[in-house]
Scaffold this motif. Structure first.
Motif, PDB file in Angstrom:
ATOM      1  N   ALA A  88     -48.604   4.730  33.954  1.00 18.58           N
ATOM      2  CA  ALA A  88     -49.710   4.837  34.862  1.00 18.58           C
ATOM      3  C   ALA A  88     -48.734   5.643  36.327  1.00 18.58           C
ATOM      4  O   ALA A  88     -49.382   6.537  36.664  1.00 18.58           O
ATOM      5  CB  ALA A  88     -50.317   3.721  35.438  1.00 18.58           C
ATOM      6  N   ALA A  89     -47.650   5.294  36.368  1.00 20.57           N
ATOM      7  CA  ALA A  89     -46.657   5.950  37.641  1.00 20.57           C
ATOM      8  C   ALA A  89     -46.452   7.240  37.153  1.00 20.57           C
ATOM      9  O   ALA A  89     -46.425   8.274  37.887  1.00 20.57           O
ATOM     10  CB  ALA A  89     -45.613   5.183  37.786  1.00 20.57           C
ATOM     11  N   LEU A  90     -46.160   7.594  35.872  1.00 19.06           N
ATOM     12  CA  LEU A  90     -45.376   8.731  35.297  1.00 19.06           C
ATOM     13  C   LEU A  90     -46.783   9.795  35.341  1.00 19.06           C
ATOM     14  O   LEU A  90     -46.793  10.918  35.628  1.00 19.06           O
ATOM     15  CB  LEU A  90     -45.032   8.698  33.936  1.00 19.06           C
ATOM     16  N   THR A  91     -47.884   9.362  34.977  1.00 13.69           N
ATOM     17  CA  THR A  91     -48.951  10.119  35.228  1.00 13.69           C
ATOM     18  C   THR A  91     -49.313  10.355  36.521  1.00 13.69           C
ATOM     19  O   THR A  91     -49.822  11.658  36.965  1.00 13.69           O
ATOM     20  CB  THR A  91     -50.485   9.499  34.449  1.00 13.69           C
ATOM     21  N   LEU A  92     -49.351   9.547  37.555  1.00 13.26           N
ATOM     22  CA  LEU A  92     -49.455   9.822  38.952  1.00 13.26           C
ATOM     23  C   LEU A  92     -48.168  10.795  39.284  1.00 13.26           C
ATOM     24  O   LEU A  92     -48.617  11.619  40.244  1.00 13.26           O
ATOM     25  CB  LEU A  92     -49.507   8.638  39.767  1.00 13.26           C
ATOM     26  N   HIS A  93     -47.419  10.839  38.817  1.00 12.39           N
ATOM     27  CA  HIS A  93     -46.058  11.863  39.300  1.00 12.39           C
ATOM     28  C   HIS A  93     -46.451  13.010  38.511  1.00 12.39           C
ATOM     29  O   HIS A  93     -45.476  14.181  39.119  1.00 12.39           O
ATOM     30  CB  HIS A  93     -44.909  11.320  38.841  1.00 12.39           C
ATOM     31  N   GLY A  94     -47.386  13.245  37.680  1.00  7.22           N
ATOM     32  CA  GLY A  94     -47.788  14.648  37.188  1.00  7.22           C
ATOM     33  C   GLY A  94     -47.389  14.983  35.633  1.00  7.22           C
ATOM     34  O   GLY A  94     -47.400  15.993  35.302  1.00  7.22           O
ATOM     35  N   PHE A  95     -46.740  13.854  34.998  1.00  9.75           N
ATOM     36  CA  PHE A  95     -46.524  13.966  33.630  1.00  9.75           C
ATOM     37  C   PHE A  95     -47.666  14.223  32.871  1.00  9.75           C
ATOM     38  O   PHE A  95     -48.605  13.680  32.980  1.00  9.75           O
ATOM     39  CB  PHE A  95     -45.971  12.935  33.183  1.00  9.75           C
ATOM     40  N   SER A  96     -47.506  15.481  32.119  1.00 10.04           N
ATOM     41  CA  SER A  96     -48.500  15.524  30.899  1.00 10.04           C
ATOM     42  C   SER A  96     -48.364  15.070  29.578  1.00 10.04           C
ATOM     43  O   SER A  96     -49.440  14.774  28.863  1.00 10.04           O
ATOM     44  CB  SER A  96     -48.426  17.264  30.708  1.00 10.04           C
ATOM     45  N   SER A  97     -47.339  14.476  29.360  1.00  8.92           N
ATOM     46  CA  SER A  97     -47.209  13.641  28.133  1.00  8.92           C
ATOM     47  C   SER A  97     -47.552  12.048  28.242  1.00  8.92           C
ATOM     48  O   SER A  97     -47.547  11.549  27.267  1.00  8.92           O
ATOM     49  CB  SER A  97     -45.844  13.718  27.638  1.00  8.92           C
ATOM     50  N   THR A  98     -48.150  11.586  29.295  1.00 11.54           N
ATOM     51  CA  THR A  98     -48.500  10.287  29.415  1.00 11.54           C
ATOM     52  C   THR A  98     -50.101  10.330  29.405  1.00 11.54           C
ATOM     53  O   THR A  98     -50.478  11.331  29.877  1.00 11.54           O
ATOM     54  CB  THR A  98     -47.892   9.743  30.579  1.00 11.54           C
ATOM     55  N   PRO A  99     -50.949   9.202  28.942  1.00 12.86           N
ATOM     56  CA  PRO A  99     -52.192   9.599  28.827  1.00 12.86           C
ATOM     57  C   PRO A  99     -52.936   9.299  30.213  1.00 12.86           C
ATOM     58  O   PRO A  99     -52.287   8.999  31.300  1.00 12.86           O
ATOM     59  CB  PRO A  99     -52.704   7.856  28.159  1.00 12.86           C
ATOM     60  N   PRO A 100     -54.141   9.730  30.348  1.00  8.60           N
ATOM     61  CA  PRO A 100     -54.878   9.715  31.454  1.00  8.60           C
ATOM     62  C   PRO A 100     -54.975   8.335  31.784  1.00  8.60           C
ATOM     63  O   PRO A 100     -54.991   7.436  31.084  1.00  8.60           O
ATOM     64  CB  PRO A 100     -56.153  10.408  31.199  1.00  8.60           C
ATOM     65  N   LEU A 101     -55.298   8.244  33.230  1.00 12.32           N
ATOM     66  CA  LEU A 101     -55.253   6.791  33.723  1.00 12.32           C
ATOM     67  C   LEU A 101     -56.544   5.906  33.129  1.00 12.32           C
ATOM     68  O   LEU A 101     -56.179   4.841  32.734  1.00 12.32           O
ATOM     69  CB  LEU A 101     -55.435   6.762  35.187  1.00 12.32           C
ATOM     70  N   LEU A 102     -57.513   6.315  32.994  1.00 13.26           N
ATOM     71  CA  LEU A 102     -58.616   5.748  32.590  1.00 13.26           C
ATOM     72  C   LEU A 102     -58.434   5.364  31.003  1.00 13.26           C
ATOM     73  O   LEU A 102     -59.127   4.279  30.548  1.00 13.26           O
ATOM     74  CB  LEU A 102     -60.110   6.503  32.524  1.00 13.26           C
ATOM     75  N   SER A 103     -57.731   5.980  30.224  1.00 13.86           N
ATOM     76  CA  SER A 103     -57.461   5.710  28.917  1.00 13.86           C
ATOM     77  C   SER A 103     -56.384   4.634  28.736  1.00 13.86           C
ATOM     78  O   SER A 103     -56.225   4.118  27.581  1.00 13.86           O
ATOM     79  CB  SER A 103     -57.171   6.985  27.830  1.00 13.86           C
ATOM     80  N   LEU A 104     -55.689   4.258  29.729  1.00 11.73           N
ATOM     81  CA  LEU A 104     -54.677   3.275  29.598  1.00 11.73           C
ATOM     82  C   LEU A 104     -55.486   1.748  29.669  1.00 11.73           C
ATOM     83  O   LEU A 104     -56.036   1.493  30.588  1.00 11.73           O
ATOM     84  CB  LEU A 104     -53.642   3.287  30.789  1.00 11.73           C
ATOM     85  N   GLU A 105     -54.987   0.804  28.814  1.00 10.27           N
ATOM     86  CA  GLU A 105     -55.792  -0.505  28.366  1.00 10.27           C
ATOM     87  C   GLU A 105     -55.118  -1.062  29.551  1.00 10.27           C
ATOM     88  O   GLU A 105     -55.716  -2.323  30.210  1.00 10.27           O
ATOM     89  CB  GLU A 105     -55.412  -1.051  27.089  1.00 10.27           C
ATOM     90  N   THR A 106     -53.738  -1.033  29.728  1.00  9.87           N
ATOM     91  CA  THR A 106     -53.216  -1.979  31.056  1.00  9.87           C
ATOM     92  C   THR A 106     -52.236  -0.946  31.929  1.00  9.87           C
ATOM     93  O   THR A 106     -51.846   0.125  31.749  1.00  9.87           O
ATOM     94  CB  THR A 106     -52.275  -3.039  30.533  1.00  9.87           C
ATOM     95  N   ILE A 107     -52.073  -1.374  33.265  1.00  8.99           N
ATOM     96  CA  ILE A 107     -51.307  -0.911  34.084  1.00  8.99           C
ATOM     97  C   ILE A 107     -50.258  -1.649  34.447  1.00  8.99           C
ATOM     98  O   ILE A 107     -50.369  -2.778  34.884  1.00  8.99           O
ATOM     99  CB  ILE A 107     -52.269  -0.488  35.372  1.00  8.99           C
ATOM    100  N   ASP A 108     -48.901  -1.019  34.515  1.00  8.50           N
ATOM    101  CA  ASP A 108     -47.832  -1.882  34.683  1.00  8.50           C
ATOM    102  C   ASP A 108     -47.702  -1.832  36.181  1.00  8.50           C
ATOM    103  O   ASP A 108     -47.791  -0.832  37.010  1.00  8.50           O
ATOM    104  CB  ASP A 108     -46.718  -1.030  34.282  1.00  8.50           C
ATOM    105  N   VAL A 109     -47.247  -3.004  36.698  1.00  9.07           N
ATOM    106  CA  VAL A 109     -47.099  -3.204  38.038  1.00  9.07           C
ATOM    107  C   VAL A 109     -45.871  -3.914  38.342  1.00  9.07           C
ATOM    108  O   VAL A 109     -45.410  -5.111  37.648  1.00  9.07           O
ATOM    109  CB  VAL A 109     -48.052  -4.051  38.922  1.00  9.07           C
ATOM    110  N   LEU A 110     -44.982  -3.461  39.231  1.00 10.92           N
ATOM    111  CA  LEU A 110     -43.552  -4.044  39.307  1.00 10.92           C
ATOM    112  C   LEU A 110     -43.604  -4.941  40.621  1.00 10.92           C
ATOM    113  O   LEU A 110     -43.957  -4.523  41.727  1.00 10.92           O
ATOM    114  CB  LEU A 110     -42.641  -2.796  39.660  1.00 10.92           C
TER     115      LEU A 110
END
Length: 350
Positions: A112-134
């Motif tokens: 999720a963080a990589l998608t927010l940073h603008g990566f194209s090779s990570t899935p869209p946020l809504l398609s992620l089943e879980t969101i990692d939180v540190l």
């Protein structure tokens, strides 16, 4: 009329005003500050009700599926806590950048963080089943629902993306790679991190090393390609620095030797008339770093004893402060006339 009479406190806001507000994800503790009772909360969150509890203690103030932004806020609300009150999320009014909530001791990481940073090779946020939180290692918090909790001994400094606290790219990459068995996926992520200008290879390798991931076969293979990619990019920036900042052309990628003597070492750029050398440091920061740095230092010492000025540049400085590095090289070239002549060395292509 007595103008000094106290103004009676305002009553609780009607529930529909909450749902119509700017923030449609709140904790139960926050709802109670608005005067929502347990009975009202249960009524609103019943099956078919107007609200829904999306994570323990976190309520979505509408019945439909959450947006990607609402999911991110929900995960942060679940994981964040207020200083001095373990397990209690921040309260309304505690605002961070851009008027968004200030989340303490929690940040989005992983894919999720990589998608927010603008990566194209990570899935869209809504398609992620879980969101990692540190979160800090000692937090008593379990993964549940869409929130996947990752603990760390020391939280990095968060970067704010769209107002949300997000782990820096190297840390988010390490947390993502830890869950990826696919070598191709690891290679795509690491390559995009460098080609996309998100970070330097050294910072990625440092995080992977701290996470004890470098011994994994998919990661080892990807890191070798990452370092080669990083060196090619750094060399390209060095060529651009010389061209765009009007430096005289050097000889590129050479080895130096003493006449009839030993090999002195390789250099990325060398100006023979001024006896000025540039070396780009693309070392991987592994545990054996001290030995490699000793080799760099030994070579520099030998060259400088021969009267050759060595300018040591990192890829990060070439990326973030190219003009400053060009000034350093130009100064060394201009100062050549004030130095004693350098020893004669043989310059060979590398």
């Amino acid at each position: 009329m007595n103008h000094n009479a106290p103004v009676p406190p305002a009553g609780p806001r009607p529930l529909h005003h909450l749902a119509a507000g700017r923030r449609r994800v709140l904790t139960i503790a926050q709802l109670r500050t608005y005067g929502v009772t347990t009975a009202e909360l249960n009524e609103q969150c019943r099956a078919g009700g107007a609200w829904q509890q999306v994570l323990p203690g976190v309520v979505l103030l509408h019945p439909g599926p959450p947006t990607s932004e609402e999911r991110l806020h929900a995960v942060l609300l679940y994981a964040a806590r207020e200083s001095g009150a373990p397990g209690v999320p921040v309260q309304p009014g505690a605002e961070g950048p851009h008027g968004t909530p200030a989340y303490r001791e929690a940040m989005i990481t992983g894919r999720a963080a990589l998608t927010l940073h603008g990566f194209s090779s990570t899935p869209p946020l809504l398609s992620l089943e879980t969101i990692d939180v540190l979160v800090p290692r000692l937090r008593r918090l379990r993964s549940t629902g869409c929130a996947h909790v990752i603990r760390t001994p020391a939280l990095p400094t968060a970067q704010h993306v769209t107002g949300l606290p997000v782990a820096p790219v190297p840390r988010a990459l390490a947390d993502t790679v830890a869950e990826l068995p696919d070598a191709d996926a690891v290679r795509r992520l690491l390559t995009e991190a460098v080609r996309g200008g998100h970070c330097e290879p050294a910072s990625v390798v440092r995080e992977l090393n701290q996470a004890k991931l470098l011994s994994r076969s998919p990661v080892m293979d990807a890191v070798e390609l990452l370092l080669a990619e990083g060196r090619a990019i750094a060399e390209g920036r060095l060529h651009r620095m010389v061209r765009e900042h009007g430096l005289p052309d050097p000889v590129w990628n050479v080895d130096l030797r003493l006449p009839g003597g030993p090999h002195l070492g390789g250099l990325d750029a060398y100006w023979p008339e001024q006896a000025v050398a540039v070396e780009v440091d693309t070392r991987a920061p592994r545990q054996e770093e001290d030995d490699l740095w000793s080799e760099y230092a030994r070579k520099r010492e030998v060259l400088e004893r021969l009267g050759i000025t060595v300018v040591h540049i990192t890829p990060k400085k070439l990326r973030d402060a190219m003009e400053q590095q060009a000034t350093v090289v130009r100064t060394a070239l201009m100062a050549a006339g004030d130095r004693d002549p350098a020893a004669y060395v043989v310059v060979l292509p590398r």
